[in-house]
Design a protein around this motif. Sequence first.
Motif, PDB file in Angstrom:
ATOM      1  N   ILE A 123      47.833  45.399  39.018  1.00 57.25           N
ATOM      2  CA  ILE A 123      47.234  46.359  38.073  1.00 57.25           C
ATOM      3  C   ILE A 123      47.860  47.732  38.290  1.00 57.25           C
ATOM      4  O   ILE A 123      47.942  48.225  39.423  1.00 57.25           O
ATOM      5  N   VAL A 183      47.402  51.700  37.183  1.00 52.98           N
ATOM      6  CA  VAL A 183      46.418  52.629  36.598  1.00 52.98           C
ATOM      7  C   VAL A 183      47.121  53.966  36.375  1.00 52.98           C
ATOM      8  O   VAL A 183      47.662  54.545  37.326  1.00 52.98           O
ATOM      9  N   GLU A 223      37.874  50.988  29.861  1.00 49.10           N
ATOM     10  CA  GLU A 223      39.012  50.106  29.545  1.00 49.10           C
ATOM     11  C   GLU A 223      39.141  49.002  30.607  1.00 49.10           C
ATOM     12  O   GLU A 223      39.372  47.839  30.279  1.00 49.10           O
ATOM     13  N   ILE A 224      38.964  49.390  31.873  1.00 56.32           N
ATOM     14  CA  ILE A 224      39.060  48.388  32.952  1.00 56.32           C
ATOM     15  C   ILE A 224      38.022  47.284  32.730  1.00 56.32           C
ATOM     16  O   ILE A 224      38.324  46.083  32.837  1.00 56.32           O
ATOM     17  N   LYS A 225      36.789  47.702  32.370  1.00 56.33           N
ATOM     18  CA  LYS A 225      35.733  46.702  32.146  1.00 56.33           C
ATOM     19  C   LYS A 225      36.097  45.790  30.981  1.00 56.33           C
ATOM     20  O   LYS A 225      35.935  44.567  31.043  1.00 56.33           O
ATOM     21  N   GLN A 283      39.130  45.110  29.783  1.00 59.17           N
ATOM     22  CA  GLN A 283      40.265  44.246  30.115  1.00 59.17           C
ATOM     23  C   GLN A 283      39.860  43.129  31.067  1.00 59.17           C
ATOM     24  O   GLN A 283      40.401  42.025  31.004  1.00 59.17           O
ATOM     25  N   SER A 284      38.906  43.419  31.937  1.00 58.84           N
ATOM     26  CA  SER A 284      38.527  42.385  32.907  1.00 58.84           C
ATOM     27  C   SER A 284      37.965  41.155  32.204  1.00 58.84           C
ATOM     28  O   SER A 284      38.128  40.029  32.675  1.00 58.84           O
ATOM     29  N   CYS A 336      35.346  50.324  40.425  1.00 60.46           N
ATOM     30  CA  CYS A 336      35.265  49.677  39.111  1.00 60.46           C
ATOM     31  C   CYS A 336      36.197  48.455  39.074  1.00 60.46           C
ATOM     32  O   CYS A 336      35.815  47.392  38.567  1.00 60.46           O
ATOM     33  N   ILE A 337      37.392  48.596  39.639  1.00 57.80           N
ATOM     34  CA  ILE A 337      38.318  47.443  39.665  1.00 57.80           C
ATOM     35  C   ILE A 337      37.752  46.337  40.565  1.00 57.80           C
ATOM     36  O   ILE A 337      37.727  45.166  40.201  1.00 57.80           O
ATOM     37  N   VAL A 356      46.558  49.920  32.838  1.00 55.26           N
ATOM     38  CA  VAL A 356      45.412  50.531  32.163  1.00 55.26           C
ATOM     39  C   VAL A 356      45.580  52.047  32.178  1.00 55.26           C
ATOM     40  O   VAL A 356      46.142  52.610  33.109  1.00 55.26           O
TER      41      VAL A 356
END
Length: 396
Positions: free
Chosen positions: A20, A22, A56-58, A60-61, A94-95, A278
């Motif tokens: 990932i 960032v 965005e991370i949420k 994309q996950s 968050c990740i 991201v």
Amino acid sequence: MSFSEFTLDENDSKKKSLSIYVHIPFCNSKCDYCSFVSMVASPEEKHRYVTNLMNEIKLQSKNYREFYSVSSIYIGGGTPSCLDNYYIRDLLSCIYKNFAVKNSAEITLEINPNSVDQTKIREYIMSGINRFSIGLQSISAKVLKSMGRTHSLTDYKKTVDIIREFGVKNISTDIIIGYPNQKLIDVKETINYLIKLGIPHISAYMLQVEKGTKLKKLVDNGSLGVPDDDTVVKMYDTVVDILTKNGYKRYEISNFAKPTYESYHNKVYWKRKDYLGVGLAAHSYIDGTRFANTENLTEYNEKLEKSFTIPTKYSKTLTTEEKKEEAVMLSLRTCDGLDLDAYKNEFGENFLAKKKDKIAELIKNKFLILTKENKLVCTNSGYLVLNKLVLELVTN
Ligand SMILES: C[S@@+](CC[C@H](N)C(=O)[O-])C[C@H]1O[C@@H](n2cnc3c(N)ncnc32)[C@H](O)[C@@H]1O
Ligand code: SF4
């Protein structure tokens, strides 16, 4: 949640590997040569961006969590360390919450020497950062000033000392070669300084005079002159020579590492493995598709706030021909070179037979070698004309 509290479930080890990236598009000031997507911003703008980045991370996950576990995270920019330290902690949390991150993951943070202190570094390490990449560029105060950099060599040394006090050895340092008014002796002294300090990973970038930068204007209007090609080649050769004599391996055209310090994350890009970018302008490559987010900060924020959608700007699934070109282009940047057996396995084609005459000529002219492991690898002369060489190999 701290990194050490994080656990993977049993099935995560069977998942595909994902890296990932960032992107933090903020800096305390803009350097004269830099065209990366980065800007000076207010605390409110930074807060708004990080909030959206976590959204965005949420999002994309949901697309990837089920199939992938994360082997590396790279927080780059811009200058991630120009954010208040709790933002990096929150982003990593968050990740960790939304992806399965391996305990062995390499987690890098890019930092500028004068945007960190002991408290920030402690917090970064407690949040899981285990590798730091520091933008030094040069040890010469004169060169740093002419680049528009705001740090000193003392700031850099202090940063390295703090990181080491907390037990982290995995430190990389960026330098630039071929800057206007930079002399060969500056480059030599910078490299020798880093060797003496025991920095285990060095990225040495040849200056690119990029469109839209202050440097480009100064070069175009004749106020500054870039060193001629022969001088830049001499600088690069000197860097390679000194570093290799001191136990560093050139594992990619601009990247040098002591044993065990090659960057896993860097290698993912050159090996065409899956990575998810991201943030503003971040690029991704997943399952043969390249895609990228918008470079417009307002659009980035509004898409995530108003419609809760990912602000993708373009997406392209590569054709087989495009994949073949990328395989040649990216692998020849590295010391492993183009693995002809792997190429045959992936594309069902014998590259050596297809490009027989061209390859024979490049080998004869000492730009390429064919190893006994059946790999095509660039020589030092090959690296210096890499773009031209790749073009010759990929055009019919
Ligand atoms: C994305 S920057 C971020 C690092 C950090 N903000 C810093 O500058 O200290 C990564 C590296 O790219 C290199 N770089 C940026 N612009 C460049 C250019 N025009 N030519 C060559 N190298 C460049 C610099 O060495 C820089 O440290
Ligand atoms: S080189 Fe680094 S600090 Fe300078 S403007 Fe670019 S991203 Fe910011």
